[in-house]
Design a protein around this motif. Structure first.
Motif, PDB file in Angstrom:
ATOM      1  N   ILE A 153      -5.918   2.802  -2.905  1.00 33.50           N
ATOM      2  CA  ILE A 153      -6.644   1.641  -2.408  1.00 33.50           C
ATOM      3  C   ILE A 153      -6.937   1.893  -0.939  1.00 33.50           C
ATOM      4  CG2 ILE A 153      -6.553  -0.848  -2.001  1.00 33.50           C
ATOM      5  CD1 ILE A 153      -4.679  -1.029  -4.402  1.00 33.50           C
ATOM      6  N   VAL A 154      -8.206   1.708  -0.572  1.00 34.52           N
ATOM      7  CA  VAL A 154      -8.624   1.951   0.804  1.00 34.52           C
ATOM      8  C   VAL A 154      -9.280   0.694   1.363  1.00 34.52           C
ATOM      9  CG1 VAL A 154      -8.949   4.429   0.428  1.00 34.52           C
ATOM     10  CG2 VAL A 154     -10.882   2.898   0.139  1.00 34.52           C
ATOM     11  N   ASP A 155      -9.225   0.552   2.698  1.00 37.91           N
ATOM     12  CA  ASP A 155      -9.923  -0.554   3.339  1.00 37.91           C
ATOM     13  C   ASP A 155     -11.385  -0.166   3.532  1.00 37.91           C
ATOM     14  OD1 ASP A 155     -10.089   1.034   5.665  1.00 37.91           O
ATOM     15  OD2 ASP A 155      -8.536  -0.070   6.723  1.00 37.91           O
ATOM     16  N   ARG A 156     -12.176  -1.045   4.116  1.00 35.56           N
ATOM     17  CA  ARG A 156     -13.618  -0.801   4.239  1.00 35.56           C
ATOM     18  C   ARG A 156     -13.957   0.388   5.115  1.00 35.56           C
ATOM     19  NH1 ARG A 156     -16.429  -5.756   7.017  1.00 35.56           N
ATOM     20  NH2 ARG A 156     -17.746  -4.230   8.004  1.00 35.56           N
ATOM     21  N   GLU A 157     -13.009   0.835   5.933  1.00 36.34           N
ATOM     22  CA  GLU A 157     -13.242   2.003   6.783  1.00 36.34           C
ATOM     23  C   GLU A 157     -12.695   3.286   6.172  1.00 36.34           C
ATOM     24  OE1 GLU A 157     -11.751   0.968  10.643  1.00 36.34           O
ATOM     25  OE2 GLU A 157     -13.203  -0.657  10.865  1.00 36.34           O
ATOM     26  N   GLY A 158     -12.154   3.188   4.960  1.00 38.43           N
ATOM     27  CA  GLY A 158     -11.646   4.359   4.263  1.00 38.43           C
ATOM     28  C   GLY A 158     -10.183   4.675   4.522  1.00 38.43           C
ATOM     29  N   ASN A 159      -9.499   3.809   5.279  1.00 41.17           N
ATOM     30  CA  ASN A 159      -8.073   4.010   5.526  1.00 41.17           C
ATOM     31  C   ASN A 159      -7.291   3.665   4.267  1.00 41.17           C
ATOM     32  OD1 ASN A 159      -8.369   4.569   8.405  1.00 41.17           O
ATOM     33  ND2 ASN A 159      -8.952   2.421   8.536  1.00 41.17           N
ATOM     34  N   VAL A 160      -6.348   4.525   3.899  1.00 42.71           N
ATOM     35  CA  VAL A 160      -5.579   4.365   2.668  1.00 42.71           C
ATOM     36  C   VAL A 160      -4.367   3.471   2.901  1.00 42.71           C
ATOM     37  CG1 VAL A 160      -4.303   5.610   0.878  1.00 42.71           C
ATOM     38  CG2 VAL A 160      -6.337   6.644   1.884  1.00 42.71           C
ATOM     39  N   TYR A 161      -4.182   2.473   2.023  1.00 44.20           N
ATOM     40  CA  TYR A 161      -2.981   1.644   2.051  1.00 44.20           C
ATOM     41  C   TYR A 161      -1.797   2.481   1.567  1.00 44.20           C
ATOM     42  CZ  TYR A 161      -5.653  -2.697   2.541  1.00 44.20           C
ATOM     43  OH  TYR A 161      -6.461  -3.702   2.992  1.00 44.20           O
ATOM     44  N   ASP A 162      -0.642   2.335   2.217  1.00 44.54           N
ATOM     45  CA  ASP A 162       0.589   2.986   1.777  1.00 44.54           C
ATOM     46  C   ASP A 162       1.205   2.137   0.676  1.00 44.54           C
ATOM     47  OD1 ASP A 162       3.075   4.101   1.363  1.00 44.54           O
ATOM     48  OD2 ASP A 162       3.673   4.052   3.474  1.00 44.54           O
ATOM     49  N   LEU A 163       1.139   2.615  -0.551  1.00 37.00           N
ATOM     50  CA  LEU A 163       1.610   1.854  -1.705  1.00 37.00           C
ATOM     51  C   LEU A 163       3.070   2.160  -2.040  1.00 37.00           C
ATOM     52  CD1 LEU A 163      -1.573   2.210  -3.941  1.00 37.00           C
ATOM     53  CD2 LEU A 163      -1.002   0.408  -2.299  1.00 37.00           C
ATOM     54  N   ALA A 164       3.727   2.940  -1.207  1.00 36.32           N
ATOM     55  CA  ALA A 164       5.156   3.253  -1.364  1.00 36.32           C
ATOM     56  C   ALA A 164       5.489   3.782  -2.754  1.00 36.32           C
ATOM     57  CB  ALA A 164       6.001   2.032  -1.009  1.00 36.32           C
ATOM     58  N   GLY A 165       4.596   4.602  -3.297  1.00 36.95           N
ATOM     59  CA  GLY A 165       4.849   5.249  -4.580  1.00 36.95           C
ATOM     60  C   GLY A 165       4.572   4.409  -5.813  1.00 36.95           C
ATOM     61  N   ARG A 166       4.052   3.207  -5.641  1.00 36.59           N
ATOM     62  CA  ARG A 166       3.786   2.343  -6.798  1.00 36.59           C
ATOM     63  C   ARG A 166       2.635   2.893  -7.637  1.00 36.59           C
ATOM     64  NH1 ARG A 166       5.391  -0.850  -2.670  1.00 36.59           N
ATOM     65  NH2 ARG A 166       6.770  -2.613  -3.115  1.00 36.59           N
ATOM     66  N   ASP A 167       2.762   2.765  -8.957  1.00 36.04           N
ATOM     67  CA  ASP A 167       1.661   3.099  -9.852  1.00 36.04           C
ATOM     68  C   ASP A 167       1.238   1.885 -10.680  1.00 36.04           C
ATOM     69  OD1 ASP A 167       3.808   2.970 -11.580  1.00 36.04           O
ATOM     70  OD2 ASP A 167       3.568   4.992 -12.361  1.00 36.04           O
ATOM     71  N   VAL A 168       1.815   0.718 -10.356  1.00 35.95           N
ATOM     72  CA  VAL A 168       1.417  -0.569 -10.936  1.00 35.95           C
ATOM     73  C   VAL A 168       1.537  -1.614  -9.836  1.00 35.95           C
ATOM     74  CG1 VAL A 168       1.939  -2.369 -12.638  1.00 35.95           C
ATOM     75  CG2 VAL A 168       2.315   0.031 -13.225  1.00 35.95           C
ATOM     76  N   LEU A 169       0.504  -2.436  -9.668  1.00 34.32           N
ATOM     77  CA  LEU A 169       0.586  -3.546  -8.719  1.00 34.32           C
ATOM     78  C   LEU A 169      -0.484  -4.569  -9.038  1.00 34.32           C
ATOM     79  CD1 LEU A 169      -1.910  -3.063  -6.563  1.00 34.32           C
ATOM     80  CD2 LEU A 169      -0.279  -1.592  -5.475  1.00 34.32           C
ATOM     81  N   GLY A 170      -0.385  -5.724  -8.399  1.00 32.30           N
ATOM     82  CA  GLY A 170      -1.339  -6.804  -8.606  1.00 32.30           C
ATOM     83  C   GLY A 170      -2.214  -6.999  -7.383  1.00 32.30           C
ATOM     84  N   LEU A 171      -3.507  -7.125  -7.610  1.00 32.43           N
ATOM     85  CA  LEU A 171      -4.456  -7.414  -6.544  1.00 32.43           C
ATOM     86  C   LEU A 171      -4.843  -8.885  -6.616  1.00 32.43           C
ATOM     87  CD1 LEU A 171      -6.812  -4.311  -6.784  1.00 32.43           C
ATOM     88  CD2 LEU A 171      -4.982  -4.738  -5.132  1.00 32.43           C
ATOM     89  N   CYS A 172      -4.832  -9.556  -5.473  1.00 34.65           N
ATOM     90  CA  CYS A 172      -5.166 -10.977  -5.387  1.00 34.65           C
ATOM     91  C   CYS A 172      -6.642 -11.196  -5.721  1.00 34.65           C
ATOM     92  CB  CYS A 172      -4.879 -11.480  -3.978  1.00 34.65           C
ATOM     93  SG  CYS A 172      -5.340 -13.198  -3.705  1.00 34.65           S
TER      94      CYS A 172
END
Length: 74
Positions: free
Chosen positions: A22-41
């Motif tokens: 998952i990246v922000d609008r500038e292409g910076n990657v969110y650190d998901l801490a190794g998750r391979d399942v999560l919920g997006l608001c």
């Protein structure tokens, strides 16, 4: 090839699972801490956007039923 699955939950989040980033609008990657399942608001109430924190409970109504989109415009 790894796959990604997105599930639209009734009255709640988008559950994403599999191989994704998952990246922000500038292409910076969110650190998901190794998750391979999560919920997006998708309700706008989360204090942890873009991730779901359960704030939608009792504040968001949507029955998730699949349908076909109209043909793509050319």
């Amino acid at each position: 090839m790894a796959s990604t699955k997105i599930t639209v939950n009734n009255n709640g989040s988008l559950k994403i699972q599999g191989d994704f980033e998952i990246v922000d609008r500038e292409g910076n990657v969110y650190d998901l801490a190794g998750r391979d399942v999560l919920g997006l608001c998708r309700c706008g109430h989360s204090k942890n956007k873009p991730f779901c924190d359960g704030s939608h409970n009792g504040n968001f109504q949507h029955e998730a039923v699949a349908f076909a989109l109209p043909p793509k415009k050319v």
